[in-house]
Motif scaffolding. Structure first.
Motif, PDB file in Angstrom:
ATOM      1  N   HIS A 145      19.842  -9.705   6.134  1.00 30.67           N
ATOM      2  CA  HIS A 145      20.012  -9.987   7.718  1.00 30.67           C
ATOM      3  C   HIS A 145      20.104  -8.489   8.505  1.00 30.67           C
ATOM      4  O   HIS A 145      19.179  -8.406   9.334  1.00 30.67           O
ATOM      5  N   ARG A 146      21.158  -7.909   8.039  1.00 30.42           N
ATOM      6  CA  ARG A 146      21.463  -6.534   8.882  1.00 30.42           C
ATOM      7  C   ARG A 146      20.297  -5.757   8.685  1.00 30.42           C
ATOM      8  O   ARG A 146      19.991  -4.809   9.564  1.00 30.42           O
ATOM      9  N   LEU A 147      19.858  -5.383   7.151  1.00 31.64           N
ATOM     10  CA  LEU A 147      18.615  -4.536   7.083  1.00 31.64           C
ATOM     11  C   LEU A 147      17.506  -4.968   8.024  1.00 31.64           C
ATOM     12  O   LEU A 147      16.808  -4.031   8.741  1.00 31.64           O
ATOM     13  N   ALA A 148      17.182  -6.186   8.080  1.00 31.18           N
ATOM     14  CA  ALA A 148      15.822  -6.467   8.740  1.00 31.18           C
ATOM     15  C   ALA A 148      16.095  -6.372  10.277  1.00 31.18           C
ATOM     16  O   ALA A 148      15.184  -5.936  10.954  1.00 31.18           O
ATOM     17  N   HIS A 149      17.505  -6.512  10.622  1.00 34.98           N
ATOM     18  CA  HIS A 149      17.587  -6.487  12.364  1.00 34.98           C
ATOM     19  C   HIS A 149      17.650  -5.047  12.399  1.00 34.98           C
ATOM     20  O   HIS A 149      16.903  -4.539  13.668  1.00 34.98           O
ATOM     21  N   LEU A 150      18.144  -4.126  11.750  1.00 35.65           N
ATOM     22  CA  LEU A 150      17.859  -2.706  11.963  1.00 35.65           C
ATOM     23  C   LEU A 150      16.692  -2.188  12.038  1.00 35.65           C
ATOM     24  O   LEU A 150      16.095  -1.364  12.908  1.00 35.65           O
ATOM     25  N   LEU A 151      16.005  -3.006  11.182  1.00 36.23           N
ATOM     26  CA  LEU A 151      14.455  -2.340  11.208  1.00 36.23           C
ATOM     27  C   LEU A 151      13.690  -2.668  12.562  1.00 36.23           C
ATOM     28  O   LEU A 151      12.926  -1.857  12.767  1.00 36.23           O
ATOM     29  N   LEU A 152      14.181  -3.740  12.880  1.00 39.14           N
ATOM     30  CA  LEU A 152      13.245  -4.165  14.116  1.00 39.14           C
ATOM     31  C   LEU A 152      14.046  -3.808  15.434  1.00 39.14           C
ATOM     32  O   LEU A 152      13.391  -3.554  16.412  1.00 39.14           O
ATOM     33  N   LYS A 153      15.158  -3.082  15.176  1.00 40.88           N
ATOM     34  CA  LYS A 153      15.626  -2.279  16.315  1.00 40.88           C
ATOM     35  C   LYS A 153      15.193  -1.101  16.509  1.00 40.88           C
ATOM     36  O   LYS A 153      15.530  -0.165  17.484  1.00 40.88           O
ATOM     37  N   PHE A 154      14.496  -0.337  15.698  1.00 40.55           N
ATOM     38  CA  PHE A 154      13.868   0.662  15.880  1.00 40.55           C
ATOM     39  C   PHE A 154      13.310   1.167  17.187  1.00 40.55           C
ATOM     40  O   PHE A 154      13.556   2.150  17.841  1.00 40.55           O
ATOM     41  N   GLU A 155      12.533   0.010  17.748  1.00 42.92           N
ATOM     42  CA  GLU A 155      11.828   0.535  19.062  1.00 42.92           C
ATOM     43  C   GLU A 155      13.090   0.744  20.487  1.00 42.92           C
ATOM     44  O   GLU A 155      12.882   1.588  21.097  1.00 42.92           O
ATOM     45  N   ASP A 156      13.909  -0.308  20.124  1.00 46.59           N
ATOM     46  CA  ASP A 156      15.084  -0.223  21.155  1.00 46.59           C
ATOM     47  C   ASP A 156      15.866   0.980  21.153  1.00 46.59           C
ATOM     48  O   ASP A 156      16.025   2.068  22.339  1.00 46.59           O
ATOM     49  N   THR A 157      15.799   1.567  19.932  1.00 42.28           N
ATOM     50  CA  THR A 157      16.689   2.897  19.656  1.00 42.28           C
ATOM     51  C   THR A 157      15.566   4.093  20.413  1.00 42.28           C
ATOM     52  O   THR A 157      16.252   5.238  21.031  1.00 42.28           O
ATOM     53  N   LEU A 158      14.398   4.047  20.040  1.00 41.51           N
ATOM     54  CA  LEU A 158      13.545   5.190  20.524  1.00 41.51           C
ATOM     55  C   LEU A 158      13.489   5.131  21.952  1.00 41.51           C
ATOM     56  O   LEU A 158      13.606   6.164  22.770  1.00 41.51           O
ATOM     57  N   SER A 159      13.162   3.763  22.541  1.00 38.54           N
ATOM     58  CA  SER A 159      13.325   4.112  23.866  1.00 38.54           C
ATOM     59  C   SER A 159      14.741   4.284  24.628  1.00 38.54           C
ATOM     60  O   SER A 159      14.680   5.092  25.627  1.00 38.54           O
ATOM     61  N   LYS A 160      15.585   4.185  24.012  1.00 36.13           N
ATOM     62  CA  LYS A 160      16.921   4.638  24.498  1.00 36.13           C
ATOM     63  C   LYS A 160      17.071   6.161  24.455  1.00 36.13           C
ATOM     64  O   LYS A 160      17.284   6.959  25.472  1.00 36.13           O
ATOM     65  N   ALA A 161      16.504   6.658  23.291  1.00 32.71           N
ATOM     66  CA  ALA A 161      16.561   8.035  23.089  1.00 32.71           C
ATOM     67  C   ALA A 161      15.629   9.091  24.061  1.00 32.71           C
ATOM     68  O   ALA A 161      15.751   9.876  24.714  1.00 32.71           O
TER      69      ALA A 161
END
Length: 566
Positions: free
Chosen positions: A482-498
């Motif tokens: 669950h956490r792994l899949a969640h992190l994988l999908l969080k990539f875009e949110d991370t990039l846009s914050k960066a």
RNA sequence: GCGUUCAUAGCUCAGCUGGAUAGAGCAUCGGUUUGCGGUACCGAAGGUCUCAGGUUCGAAUCCUGAUGGACGUACCA
């Protein structure tokens, strides 16, 4: 996958259907796993405005939240926190959907901008030193990132190729003759020193140097040719460094100080017309509100200063390049300078009101003792030497591993060594000074490039070993998945914050979280061992493969390469 | 003098648009293995978030002041 904004929409809808008025809904990451995946903390603020009990509002709101899709459950906790759990089915579906996407699920920004990123900016009179490292790689990452997200990025390398020192340098270049000069120019630092010695010992030479400064500026052909060949040689040194670093800067990106030279008189004219500048002690000055110290834009002798050049560059970028956002990746110590220049440019109308001007400042690289990073005898460390040493050290640290051929070893050492230098730099929050340490940089442990590259290589090894077609959907079987899949999908949110904050380190810490989570998953859930159902095996292989893709893409944005075998 | 900025575990750093018991890594101590790459994983211990006030239901985070450090401050860039 823009998870936060989707959640925010769901909560907004719930607020509407519960007839609660509110402004922007801000979703934050859950502070602890027990509290779910995300939380909405806005109820406490609403309670104050509405003069109602926050728990009651929260309880009411929760009943209106749609839990049929991405959200599995919501809970009211504490004084009025709303904790949100993502649904396993939703995670599985979304993760499966991006398995064959070469953007690993990252979309494009809604409103693409034209962004100028000004970075690197070496001085042509000298060799690049460690001080240029941060600007070069932070800027390059920012440019790559913004581009990946769909913005139109214009890289600008504002090289220092103009000024009195060039008179001395080309006079010396001429004196050395073609052959002597080519060999001597191999070491710019030395060339500069030799020229300086000559300048100091010979009055005739010094006169000639001064004369040549004037001649370049007045367009004398002979001197301009000398100057041009000097710049070409010096730029060649920079390109060698860019090449080693894997930085995407070309000659097309160069807009040197000399480029703005013809525009400087107009800058002064504009400032005068707008009544922004006044003469003080013989110099043309701009006095900004509340400051007794002026920004000098023209010297008493008529010469221009770096503030003048920067104003010309700002106007060029805003008007000719039509930038919406201009980012200066320059040492934080120049903060005051940029603040002033930005203010003047806006007041003078050289830059439109809604153009965003940002100084992306960064701290200094320090040695173990917390002092600025220097060589043993107090000299400046050349960037090229630092990079070469990184490769040598990387080679030592991987030599004892599996047998590699000499070529392989060289290649791995290059990728690992350069990657380590870049990662170490990018993983520190950019505004703070940071302490340079080979040991930490080339460690396999902690938040380092090697830990990422090692994890990547391990996944590649699994995929090689499986050696079959990987097909089927991702299924979420337990908490780690669950956490792994969640992190994988969080990539875009991370990039846009960066991208918004211009903080590459948010990407590195995300990658570190991702890899750590993968390691946990992998420790607990065997993939290729016997006795595992085919469906589960496939799902785990897919998760592993997707993790590798995200690591690769993430490092790629940071300008760091991966290798299949270390 | 004025201004900017920083101060979080022994060390290196996250967290800062105010949210629940302040998180990692290293180092220290302990555990896991007939190992899909153990340079891995799990755990313990480690904190008055420099200090003093203030705002708030709630402050590492915002405000004021103090202390200590870094940097900038009229014709270099």
């Amino acid at each position: 996958m823009k998870i936060k904004s989707q959640l925010s929409n769901i909560i907004s809808d719930a607020l509407k259907s519960a007839n609660i008025e509110s402004d922007d809904v801000v979703i934050s990451d859950a502070t602890k796993p027990e509290f779910g995946d995300y939380q909405f903390n806005g109820v406490m603020k609403l309670a104050k405005v509405l003069k109602q009990n926050p728990r009651e509002i929260a309880t009411n709101l929760v009943e209106h939240i749609d839990t049929t899709g991405m959200i599995a459950k919501v809970e009211v906790a504490g004084p009025g926190f709303i904790n949100i759990w993502l649904s396993d089915e939703w995670l599985a579906k979304e993760a499966t959907a991006i398995l064959n996407d070469d953007r690993v699920g990252v979309g494009y920004v809604e409103n693409p901008q034209k962004v100028v990123v000004d970075y690197s900016g070496p001085n042509m009179a000298k060799q690049m030193h460690v001080g240029h490292l941060r600007s070069t790689i932070i800027g390059d990452t920012l440019a790559t990132l913004l581009e990946f997200l769909g913005n139109d990025v214009i890289r600008q390398n504002h090289i220092g190729d103009w000024g009195t020192q060039f008179g001395m340098l080309i006079a010396y270049l001429e004196e050395q003759g073609a052959d002597g000069a080519t060999t001597e120019l191999k070491d710019l630092e030395q060339f500069y020193k030799d020229a300086k010695v000559r300048f100091d010992e010979s009055p005739e030479f010094a006169d000639k140097a001064r004369e040549y400064v004037v001649k370049i500026q007045s367009g004398d052909e002979h001197c301009l040719n000398l100057w041009q060949s000097f710049i070409d040689a010096s730029l060649g040194h920079c390109e060698e460094v860019y090449d080693k670093l894997g930085v995407n800067l070309t000659r097309d990106d160069v807009r040197a100080e000399s480029f703005y030279n013809p525009k400087l008189a107009d800058v002064i004219k504009t400032l005068k017309e707008k009544n922004l500048s006044t003469v003080s002690d013989g110099a043309e000055c701009v006095f900004l509100d509340g400051s007794e110290v002026p920004v000098i834009v023209q010297k008493g002798d008529g010469g221009y200063l770096y503030a003048t050049t920067d104003l010309a560059a700002l106007e060029y970028r805003a008007k000719e390049l039509k930038a919406d956002r201009i980012c200066y990746v320059v040492d934080a110590r120049q903060g005051q300078h940029f603040k002033q220049v930005f203010t003047i440019a806006k007041q003078a109308g050289m830059v439109g009101e809604n153009v965003a001007l940002e100084h992306i400042g960064f701290g200094t690289m320090m040695d173990k003792g917390g002092k600025p990073f220097k060589t043993r005898d107090g000299g400046v460390i050349k960037l090229i030497d630092l990079l070469d040493e990184a490769v040598v050290k990387a080679k030592e640290s991987i030599k004892e591993r599996d047998a590699h051929s000499e070529d392989e070893l060289e290649n791995i050492a290059t990728v690992v060594g350069i990657g380590a230098v870049k990662y170490a730099d990018l993983s520190i929050s950019r505004e703070s000074n940071y302490i340079f340490s080979w040991d930490k940089m080339l460690s396999f442990e902690g938040n380092t490039s090697l830990y990422m590259q090692y994890a990547y290589a391990r996944i590649q090894s699994i995929l090689r070993k499986y050696d079959g077609e990987i097909q089927g959907d991702i299924i979420i079987g337990d908490e780690t998945e669950h956490r792994l899949a969640h992190l994988l999908l969080k990539f875009e949110d991370t990039l846009s914050k960066a991208a918004t904050d211009a903080t590459p380190h948010t990407i590195t810490s995300y990658l570190y979280d991702l890899v750590t989570q993968f390691m946990k998953f992998y420790e607990l859930n065997p993939i290729l061992k016997g006795g595992i159902e085919e469906e589960v095996k496939m799902s785990r292989l897919q998760l592993a493969k997707l993790t590798a893709s995200v690591i690769k893409k993430g490092l790629d944005i940071l300008g760091i390469k991966v290798i299949d075998k270390i």
